[in-house]
Design a protein around this motif. Structure first.
Motif, PDB file in Angstrom:
ATOM      1  N   ALA A   7       0.938  -1.236  -0.068  1.00  0.00           N
ATOM      2  CA  ALA A   7      -0.014   0.029  -0.031  1.00  0.00           C
ATOM      3  C   ALA A   7       0.947   1.138  -0.053  1.00  0.00           C
ATOM      4  CB  ALA A   7      -0.991  -0.053   1.348  1.00  0.00           C
ATOM      5  N   VAL A   8       2.003   1.385   0.671  1.00  0.00           N
ATOM      6  CA  VAL A   8       2.805   2.344   0.454  1.00  0.00           C
ATOM      7  C   VAL A   8       3.318   2.712  -0.783  1.00  0.00           C
ATOM      8  CG1 VAL A   8       3.705   1.973   3.138  1.00  0.00           C
ATOM      9  CG2 VAL A   8       5.044   0.990   1.170  1.00  0.00           C
ATOM     10  N   PHE A   9       3.184   1.806  -1.709  1.00  0.00           N
ATOM     11  CA  PHE A   9       3.754   2.150  -3.205  1.00  0.00           C
ATOM     12  C   PHE A   9       2.522   2.572  -4.224  1.00  0.00           C
ATOM     13  CE2 PHE A   9       6.820  -1.102  -1.450  1.00  0.00           C
ATOM     14  CZ  PHE A   9       7.819  -0.313  -1.321  1.00  0.00           C
ATOM     15  N   GLU A  10       1.468   2.547  -3.337  1.00  0.00           N
ATOM     16  CA  GLU A  10       0.212   2.739  -4.369  1.00  0.00           C
ATOM     17  C   GLU A  10       0.240   3.720  -5.367  1.00  0.00           C
ATOM     18  OE1 GLU A  10      -4.489   3.804  -3.921  1.00  0.00           O
ATOM     19  OE2 GLU A  10      -3.391   3.826  -2.249  1.00  0.00           O
ATOM     20  N   GLN A  11       1.103   5.020  -4.817  1.00  0.00           N
ATOM     21  CA  GLN A  11       0.975   6.247  -5.855  1.00  0.00           C
ATOM     22  C   GLN A  11       1.917   6.082  -6.899  1.00  0.00           C
ATOM     23  OE1 GLN A  11      -0.706   8.937  -5.767  1.00  0.00           O
ATOM     24  NE2 GLN A  11      -0.094   9.168  -7.823  1.00  0.00           N
ATOM     25  N   GLN A  12       3.184   5.121  -6.570  1.00  0.00           N
ATOM     26  CA  GLN A  12       4.045   4.720  -7.797  1.00  0.00           C
ATOM     27  C   GLN A  12       3.668   3.783  -8.626  1.00  0.00           C
ATOM     28  OE1 GLN A  12       4.772   5.068  -4.467  1.00  0.00           O
ATOM     29  NE2 GLN A  12       6.706   5.842  -4.178  1.00  0.00           N
ATOM     30  N   LEU A  13       2.693   2.899  -8.082  1.00  0.00           N
ATOM     31  CA  LEU A  13       1.934   1.723  -8.778  1.00  0.00           C
ATOM     32  C   LEU A  13       0.960   2.428 -10.020  1.00  0.00           C
ATOM     33  CD1 LEU A  13       1.098  -0.714  -6.293  1.00  0.00           C
ATOM     34  CD2 LEU A  13       2.628  -1.015  -8.267  1.00  0.00           C
ATOM     35  N   LYS A  14       0.528   3.584  -9.377  1.00  0.00           N
ATOM     36  CA  LYS A  14      -0.461   4.148 -10.307  1.00  0.00           C
ATOM     37  C   LYS A  14       0.097   5.027 -11.397  1.00  0.00           C
ATOM     38  CE  LYS A  14      -4.328   4.923  -7.061  1.00  0.00           C
ATOM     39  NZ  LYS A  14      -5.353   5.952  -6.473  1.00  0.00           N
ATOM     40  N   TRP A  15       1.559   5.653 -11.165  1.00  0.00           N
ATOM     41  CA  TRP A  15       2.307   6.254 -12.201  1.00  0.00           C
ATOM     42  C   TRP A  15       2.831   5.180 -13.094  1.00  0.00           C
ATOM     43  CZ3 TRP A  15       2.104  11.069 -13.491  1.00  0.00           C
ATOM     44  CH2 TRP A  15       1.812  11.964 -12.670  1.00  0.00           C
ATOM     45  N   LEU A  16       3.109   3.910 -12.639  1.00  0.00           N
ATOM     46  CA  LEU A  16       3.309   2.904 -13.546  1.00  0.00           C
ATOM     47  C   LEU A  16       2.233   2.458 -14.285  1.00  0.00           C
ATOM     48  CD1 LEU A  16       5.426   0.700 -14.501  1.00  0.00           C
ATOM     49  CD2 LEU A  16       4.695  -0.880 -12.266  1.00  0.00           C
ATOM     50  N   ALA A  17       1.125   2.510 -13.824  1.00  0.00           N
ATOM     51  CA  ALA A  17      -0.103   2.107 -14.813  1.00  0.00           C
ATOM     52  C   ALA A  17      -0.421   3.300 -15.707  1.00  0.00           C
ATOM     53  CB  ALA A  17      -1.265   1.834 -13.692  1.00  0.00           C
ATOM     54  N   LEU A  18      -0.095   4.305 -15.341  1.00  0.00           N
ATOM     55  CA  LEU A  18      -0.147   5.327 -16.402  1.00  0.00           C
ATOM     56  C   LEU A  18       0.813   5.060 -17.700  1.00  0.00           C
ATOM     57  CD1 LEU A  18      -1.188   8.360 -17.466  1.00  0.00           C
ATOM     58  CD2 LEU A  18       0.429   9.166 -16.205  1.00  0.00           C
ATOM     59  N   ALA A  19       2.172   4.739 -17.346  1.00  0.00           N
ATOM     60  CA  ALA A  19       3.024   4.530 -18.340  1.00  0.00           C
ATOM     61  C   ALA A  19       2.643   3.310 -19.173  1.00  0.00           C
ATOM     62  CB  ALA A  19       4.517   4.270 -17.491  1.00  0.00           C
ATOM     63  N   LEU A  20       2.134   2.307 -18.574  1.00  0.00           N
ATOM     64  CA  LEU A  20       1.697   0.970 -19.266  1.00  0.00           C
ATOM     65  C   LEU A  20       0.500   1.465 -20.084  1.00  0.00           C
ATOM     66  CD1 LEU A  20       1.735  -1.340 -16.275  1.00  0.00           C
ATOM     67  CD2 LEU A  20       3.152  -1.482 -18.467  1.00  0.00           C
ATOM     68  N   PHE A  39       1.127  -4.942 -22.313  1.00  0.00           N
ATOM     69  CA  PHE A  39       1.167  -3.857 -21.653  1.00  0.00           C
ATOM     70  C   PHE A  39      -0.038  -3.628 -20.784  1.00  0.00           C
ATOM     71  CE2 PHE A  39       4.347  -2.078 -24.878  1.00  0.00           C
ATOM     72  CZ  PHE A  39       5.178  -2.130 -24.138  1.00  0.00           C
ATOM     73  N   SER A  40      -1.232  -4.274 -21.355  1.00  0.00           N
ATOM     74  CA  SER A  40      -2.686  -4.001 -20.730  1.00  0.00           C
ATOM     75  C   SER A  40      -2.939  -4.694 -19.535  1.00  0.00           C
ATOM     76  CB  SER A  40      -3.607  -4.034 -21.840  1.00  0.00           C
ATOM     77  OG  SER A  40      -3.774  -2.885 -22.837  1.00  0.00           O
ATOM     78  N   LEU A  41      -2.180  -5.973 -19.701  1.00  0.00           N
ATOM     79  CA  LEU A  41      -2.421  -6.779 -18.486  1.00  0.00           C
ATOM     80  C   LEU A  41      -1.683  -6.298 -17.161  1.00  0.00           C
ATOM     81  CD1 LEU A  41      -3.351  -9.598 -17.410  1.00  0.00           C
ATOM     82  CD2 LEU A  41      -1.438 -10.705 -18.347  1.00  0.00           C
ATOM     83  N   PRO A  42      -0.449  -6.048 -17.153  1.00  0.00           N
ATOM     84  CA  PRO A  42      -0.142  -5.516 -15.779  1.00  0.00           C
ATOM     85  C   PRO A  42      -0.887  -4.442 -15.386  1.00  0.00           C
ATOM     86  CG  PRO A  42       1.481  -5.468 -17.369  1.00  0.00           C
ATOM     87  CD  PRO A  42       0.456  -6.177 -18.037  1.00  0.00           C
ATOM     88  N   PHE A  43      -1.192  -3.441 -16.433  1.00  0.00           N
ATOM     89  CA  PHE A  43      -2.017  -2.083 -15.984  1.00  0.00           C
ATOM     90  C   PHE A  43      -3.357  -2.556 -15.494  1.00  0.00           C
ATOM     91  CE2 PHE A  43      -5.835   0.451 -17.343  1.00  0.00           C
ATOM     92  CZ  PHE A  43      -5.293   1.595 -17.072  1.00  0.00           C
ATOM     93  N   CYS A  44      -4.040  -3.822 -15.677  1.00  0.00           N
ATOM     94  CA  CYS A  44      -5.091  -3.942 -15.167  1.00  0.00           C
ATOM     95  C   CYS A  44      -4.974  -4.688 -13.733  1.00  0.00           C
ATOM     96  CB  CYS A  44      -5.918  -5.209 -16.033  1.00  0.00           C
ATOM     97  SG  CYS A  44      -6.802  -4.465 -17.351  1.00  0.00           S
ATOM     98  N   LEU A  45      -3.808  -5.398 -13.793  1.00  0.00           N
ATOM     99  CA  LEU A  45      -3.487  -5.871 -12.132  1.00  0.00           C
ATOM    100  C   LEU A  45      -3.169  -4.754 -11.316  1.00  0.00           C
ATOM    101  CD1 LEU A  45      -1.458  -9.190 -13.755  1.00  0.00           C
ATOM    102  CD2 LEU A  45      -3.762  -9.188 -12.925  1.00  0.00           C
ATOM    103  N   ILE A  46      -2.588  -3.768 -12.002  1.00  0.00           N
ATOM    104  CA  ILE A  46      -2.259  -2.770 -10.880  1.00  0.00           C
ATOM    105  C   ILE A  46      -3.471  -2.248 -10.292  1.00  0.00           C
ATOM    106  CG2 ILE A  46      -1.231  -0.537 -10.666  1.00  0.00           C
ATOM    107  CD1 ILE A  46       1.127  -1.286 -12.433  1.00  0.00           C
ATOM    108  N   TRP A  47      -4.414  -1.941 -11.432  1.00  0.00           N
ATOM    109  CA  TRP A  47      -5.781  -1.321 -10.785  1.00  0.00           C
ATOM    110  C   TRP A  47      -6.635  -2.412 -10.098  1.00  0.00           C
ATOM    111  CZ3 TRP A  47      -6.678   3.415 -10.067  1.00  0.00           C
ATOM    112  CH2 TRP A  47      -6.006   4.398 -10.930  1.00  0.00           C
ATOM    113  N   ILE A  48      -6.464  -3.523 -10.196  1.00  0.00           N
ATOM    114  CA  ILE A  48      -7.383  -4.444  -9.432  1.00  0.00           C
ATOM    115  C   ILE A  48      -6.708  -4.297  -7.960  1.00  0.00           C
ATOM    116  CG2 ILE A  48      -7.327  -7.110  -9.121  1.00  0.00           C
ATOM    117  CD1 ILE A  48      -7.318  -7.497 -12.204  1.00  0.00           C
ATOM    118  N   TYR A  49      -5.527  -4.199  -7.855  1.00  0.00           N
ATOM    119  CA  TYR A  49      -4.892  -4.204  -6.579  1.00  0.00           C
ATOM    120  C   TYR A  49      -5.188  -2.918  -5.865  1.00  0.00           C
ATOM    121  CZ  TYR A  49      -1.339  -3.349  -2.960  1.00  0.00           C
ATOM    122  OH  TYR A  49      -0.672  -3.256  -1.813  1.00  0.00           O
ATOM    123  N   CYS A  50      -5.279  -1.851  -6.547  1.00  0.00           N
ATOM    124  CA  CYS A  50      -5.711  -0.567  -6.036  1.00  0.00           C
ATOM    125  C   CYS A  50      -6.985  -0.392  -5.735  1.00  0.00           C
ATOM    126  CB  CYS A  50      -5.175   0.530  -6.934  1.00  0.00           C
ATOM    127  SG  CYS A  50      -3.520   0.907  -7.077  1.00  0.00           S
TER     128      CYS A  50
END
Length: 82
Positions: A7-20, A39-50
């Motif tokens: 959870a402490v990496f949530e903002q960084q994960l969202k930036w990574l999702a933007l790049a993906l 590229f879309s699969l990890p994008f979705c996985l990040i947003w599932i987690y968030c």
């Protein structure tokens, strides 16, 4: 696995999702079907987690459905290419 562990990496994960997401969009425009799905699969996985962190059921389930479709598309791509 504890979902709050990252959870402490949530903002960084969202930036990574933007790049993906941007990479996926460029791939779609260029006609690179496999790259777009990869590229879309990890994008979705990040947003599932968030979504699990914030308990947003609509976002969570929409991205679960898309992740399943991307996994199917990637598997189908490699099966047809074989």
């Amino acid at each position: 696995m504890n979902l709050l562990k990252f959870a402490v990496f949530e903002q960084q994960l969202k930036w990574l999702a933007l790049a993906l997401g941007l990479a996926s969009t460029v791939s779609i425009v260029q006609g690179w079907q496999l790259a777009a799905m990869l590229f879309s699969l990890p994008f979705c996985l990040i947003w599932i987690y968030c979504a699990w962190l914030r308990t947003e059921p609509q976002l969570k389930y929409i991205n679960v459905i898309f992740a399943i479709l991307y996994i199917y598309g990637i598997a189908r791509y490699f099966i047809i290419q074989a």
